[in-house]
Design a protein around this motif. Sequence first.
Motif, PDB file in Angstrom:
ATOM      1  N   THR A 226      -4.603  10.171  -2.984  1.00  0.00           N
ATOM      2  CA  THR A 226      -3.502  10.556  -3.536  1.00  0.00           C
ATOM      3  C   THR A 226      -3.522  10.905  -5.135  1.00  0.00           C
ATOM      4  O   THR A 226      -2.914  11.820  -5.722  1.00  0.00           O
ATOM      5  N   ALA A 227      -4.460   9.935  -5.596  1.00  0.00           N
ATOM      6  CA  ALA A 227      -4.809  10.290  -7.208  1.00  0.00           C
ATOM      7  C   ALA A 227      -5.388  11.245  -7.359  1.00  0.00           C
ATOM      8  O   ALA A 227      -5.363  12.146  -8.408  1.00  0.00           O
ATOM      9  N   ALA A 228      -6.403  11.933  -6.587  1.00  0.00           N
ATOM     10  CA  ALA A 228      -7.158  13.418  -6.730  1.00  0.00           C
ATOM     11  C   ALA A 228      -6.039  14.407  -6.765  1.00  0.00           C
ATOM     12  O   ALA A 228      -6.020  15.275  -7.829  1.00  0.00           O
ATOM     13  N   TRP A 229      -5.008  14.291  -5.850  1.00  0.00           N
ATOM     14  CA  TRP A 229      -3.910  15.352  -5.878  1.00  0.00           C
ATOM     15  C   TRP A 229      -3.116  15.282  -7.297  1.00  0.00           C
ATOM     16  O   TRP A 229      -2.789  16.144  -7.494  1.00  0.00           O
ATOM     17  N   ALA A 230      -2.724  14.051  -7.541  1.00  0.00           N
ATOM     18  CA  ALA A 230      -1.846  13.764  -8.828  1.00  0.00           C
ATOM     19  C   ALA A 230      -2.455  14.150 -10.084  1.00  0.00           C
ATOM     20  O   ALA A 230      -1.932  14.830 -10.836  1.00  0.00           O
ATOM     21  N   ILE A 231      -4.033  14.077  -9.993  1.00  0.00           N
ATOM     22  CA  ILE A 231      -4.655  14.510 -11.459  1.00  0.00           C
ATOM     23  C   ILE A 231      -4.606  16.032 -11.483  1.00  0.00           C
ATOM     24  O   ILE A 231      -4.317  16.638 -12.565  1.00  0.00           O
ATOM     25  N   ARG A 232      -4.617  16.835 -10.407  1.00  0.00           N
ATOM     26  CA  ARG A 232      -4.512  18.069 -10.375  1.00  0.00           C
ATOM     27  C   ARG A 232      -3.119  18.613 -10.791  1.00  0.00           C
ATOM     28  O   ARG A 232      -2.940  19.687 -11.725  1.00  0.00           O
ATOM     29  N   LYS A 233      -2.076  17.752 -10.462  1.00  0.00           N
ATOM     30  CA  LYS A 233      -0.672  18.065 -10.703  1.00  0.00           C
ATOM     31  C   LYS A 233      -0.577  17.942 -12.458  1.00  0.00           C
ATOM     32  O   LYS A 233       0.048  18.593 -12.990  1.00  0.00           O
ATOM     33  N   ILE A 234      -1.211  17.049 -12.928  1.00  0.00           N
ATOM     34  CA  ILE A 234      -1.100  16.472 -14.338  1.00  0.00           C
ATOM     35  C   ILE A 234      -1.824  16.970 -15.263  1.00  0.00           C
ATOM     36  O   ILE A 234      -1.588  17.842 -16.408  1.00  0.00           O
ATOM     37  N   ALA A 235      -3.125  17.077 -14.928  1.00  0.00           N
ATOM     38  CA  ALA A 235      -4.238  17.186 -15.944  1.00  0.00           C
ATOM     39  C   ALA A 235      -4.648  18.596 -16.445  1.00  0.00           C
ATOM     40  O   ALA A 235      -5.290  18.724 -17.367  1.00  0.00           O
TER      41      ALA A 235
ATOM     42  N   ASN B   2       0.626  -1.301   0.107  1.00  0.00           N
ATOM     43  CA  ASN B   2       0.085   0.021  -0.087  1.00  0.00           C
ATOM     44  C   ASN B   2       0.731   1.262   0.113  1.00  0.00           C
ATOM     45  O   ASN B   2       0.492   2.005  -0.821  1.00  0.00           O
ATOM     46  N   PRO B   3       1.899   1.369   0.897  1.00  0.00           N
ATOM     47  CA  PRO B   3       2.744   2.482   0.888  1.00  0.00           C
ATOM     48  C   PRO B   3       3.477   2.776  -0.372  1.00  0.00           C
ATOM     49  O   PRO B   3       3.529   3.913  -0.901  1.00  0.00           O
ATOM     50  N   ILE B   4       3.914   1.770  -0.989  1.00  0.00           N
ATOM     51  CA  ILE B   4       4.489   1.476  -2.295  1.00  0.00           C
ATOM     52  C   ILE B   4       3.821   2.231  -3.314  1.00  0.00           C
ATOM     53  O   ILE B   4       4.058   3.110  -4.266  1.00  0.00           O
ATOM     54  N   GLN B   5       2.630   1.716  -3.487  1.00  0.00           N
ATOM     55  CA  GLN B   5       1.583   2.108  -4.488  1.00  0.00           C
ATOM     56  C   GLN B   5       1.113   3.584  -4.267  1.00  0.00           C
ATOM     57  O   GLN B   5       1.012   4.264  -5.482  1.00  0.00           O
ATOM     58  N   ARG B   6       1.026   4.144  -3.173  1.00  0.00           N
ATOM     59  CA  ARG B   6       0.638   5.209  -2.849  1.00  0.00           C
ATOM     60  C   ARG B   6       1.868   6.081  -3.265  1.00  0.00           C
ATOM     61  O   ARG B   6       1.584   7.282  -4.136  1.00  0.00           O
ATOM     62  N   ASN B   7       3.050   5.758  -3.159  1.00  0.00           N
ATOM     63  CA  ASN B   7       4.280   6.554  -3.572  1.00  0.00           C
ATOM     64  C   ASN B   7       4.285   6.695  -4.981  1.00  0.00           C
ATOM     65  O   ASN B   7       4.827   7.497  -5.576  1.00  0.00           O
ATOM     66  N   ALA B   8       3.843   5.507  -5.607  1.00  0.00           N
ATOM     67  CA  ALA B   8       3.912   5.481  -7.044  1.00  0.00           C
ATOM     68  C   ALA B   8       2.987   6.391  -7.914  1.00  0.00           C
ATOM     69  O   ALA B   8       3.393   6.845  -8.945  1.00  0.00           O
ATOM     70  N   VAL B   9       1.816   6.515  -7.166  1.00  0.00           N
ATOM     71  CA  VAL B   9       1.015   7.595  -7.816  1.00  0.00           C
ATOM     72  C   VAL B   9       1.786   8.949  -7.490  1.00  0.00           C
ATOM     73  O   VAL B   9       1.476   9.595  -8.466  1.00  0.00           O
ATOM     74  N   MET B  10       2.326   9.287  -6.595  1.00  0.00           N
ATOM     75  CA  MET B  10       2.824  10.436  -6.523  1.00  0.00           C
ATOM     76  C   MET B  10       4.310  10.747  -7.602  1.00  0.00           C
ATOM     77  O   MET B  10       4.463  11.839  -7.887  1.00  0.00           O
ATOM     78  N   ALA B  11       4.697   9.722  -7.650  1.00  0.00           N
ATOM     79  CA  ALA B  11       5.928   9.433  -8.744  1.00  0.00           C
ATOM     80  C   ALA B  11       5.360   9.862 -10.144  1.00  0.00           C
ATOM     81  O   ALA B  11       6.216  10.602 -10.740  1.00  0.00           O
ATOM     82  N   LEU B  12       4.214   9.163 -10.327  1.00  0.00           N
ATOM     83  CA  LEU B  12       3.593   9.562 -11.631  1.00  0.00           C
ATOM     84  C   LEU B  12       3.396  11.033 -11.640  1.00  0.00           C
ATOM     85  O   LEU B  12       3.576  11.618 -12.806  1.00  0.00           O
ATOM     86  N   ALA B  13       2.854  11.711 -10.811  1.00  0.00           N
ATOM     87  CA  ALA B  13       2.369  13.002 -10.707  1.00  0.00           C
ATOM     88  C   ALA B  13       3.854  14.024 -10.859  1.00  0.00           C
ATOM     89  O   ALA B  13       3.714  15.177 -11.660  1.00  0.00           O
ATOM     90  N   HIS B  14       5.022  13.500 -10.360  1.00  0.00           N
ATOM     91  CA  HIS B  14       6.224  14.266 -10.441  1.00  0.00           C
ATOM     92  C   HIS B  14       6.701  14.261 -11.773  1.00  0.00           C
ATOM     93  O   HIS B  14       7.204  15.461 -11.972  1.00  0.00           O
ATOM     94  N   PHE B  15       6.266  13.134 -12.527  1.00  0.00           N
ATOM     95  CA  PHE B  15       6.926  13.255 -14.112  1.00  0.00           C
ATOM     96  C   PHE B  15       6.017  14.067 -14.807  1.00  0.00           C
ATOM     97  O   PHE B  15       6.366  14.494 -16.113  1.00  0.00           O
ATOM     98  N   LYS B  16       4.889  14.299 -14.307  1.00  0.00           N
ATOM     99  CA  LYS B  16       3.742  15.081 -15.240  1.00  0.00           C
ATOM    100  C   LYS B  16       3.468  14.713 -16.543  1.00  0.00           C
ATOM    101  O   LYS B  16       3.410  15.585 -17.723  1.00  0.00           O
TER     102      LYS B  16
END
Length: 374
Positions: A335-344, A298-312
């Motif tokens: 975490t995915a909601a935050w990542a969507i905002r970062k990328i989309a 779970n923590p690793i997959q959460r971090n993977a979502v943030m990592a995808l956001a990092h690359f944009k």
Amino acid sequence: MNIAQLKQEIIQYSKTIGVDKIGFTTAAPFAELRNRLIKQRELNYQSGFEEDDIEKRVNPRLLLDGAESIISIAVAYPSKMTERVSSKKGERRGIFSRASWGLDYHMVLRERLRKLETFMAEKVPDAQFRSMVDTGELVDRAVAERAGIGWSGKNCSIITPEFGSYVYIGEMITNIPFAPDAPIEDRCGDCRKCLDACPTGALVQGGQINASCCISFLTQTKELIPEEFRDKIGNRLYGCDSCQTACPENKGMDFHLHPEVEPEPEIVKPLLKPLLNLSNRQFKEQFGTLSGSWRGKNPIQRNAVMALAHFKDKEDIETILNVLQNDTRPVLRGTAAWAIRKIAGKEAIRLLEAALEKEMDDSVRKEIINALKR
């Protein structure tokens, strides 16, 4: 029994079982450490993974009756991969910190400590031992420092002259009264490169860390990571090496002495999108031998979502949107909601509003609303 001769025999034997450095100290209490630990607790700088009883952390004789000495060992690990895999558009990768490369270091050191125990028991039949690595009561770093393995750096790591800070450490308490080795002089001086390199300012000052905002700690938590730290985590899946790679004492330090701690590039720098689809069983099969897997997927997959956001990368939006819409775990969806905002970009508004209509969990709704506000 000649204790001095036995000590030399142990030192020689340790070299044959893959111990790169060994040191001896007394089992006297760590009086100065006690005050530091009390202060850490008062400041709420602890990680929560530590032993609660401070007296057990500073008094070896509470852990082994008749304790006289502590033996500290160090095993060097690599700082570079001999084979590399690259992260590129459409195939972005995360990274496990160097201390999690290869076989779980707890297993590596425990095996060596067991062999040392067996060797010593044959020489001294009534000898007693209590060995520990990381999860024991004692503070490994304090033992290693007093035993002359290295000095305690401003980055809160043991730094050895031979291997820099790229060493695993563990220790053994025993009732054999060995002569102690001398500690090594601190060579950090006025240098503060590790403090300046810390992404979150977790290194409050030399030798003092606020674990609650250390990236290494944050990547191991199971909750939503505070938003102020998410961007700073980058593509780290577990741990952080910033304070080590910034250290001048680590320049040129890269040792490949033990096959079991060599990294497999596809494992320690895995593709992010496939990682998000792993079941518990698949995760254990792929990453279970790493020390970085100890908290589960779970923590690793959460971090993977943030990592995808990092690359944009915009092409990763669909993958993250799938997490937001379909994952059963609120932490991942938030975490995915935050990542969507970062990328989309502007498209994020439509995607997040649609998700908000269906979302029932209050914590996730809060993340979506925060993302929309921004």
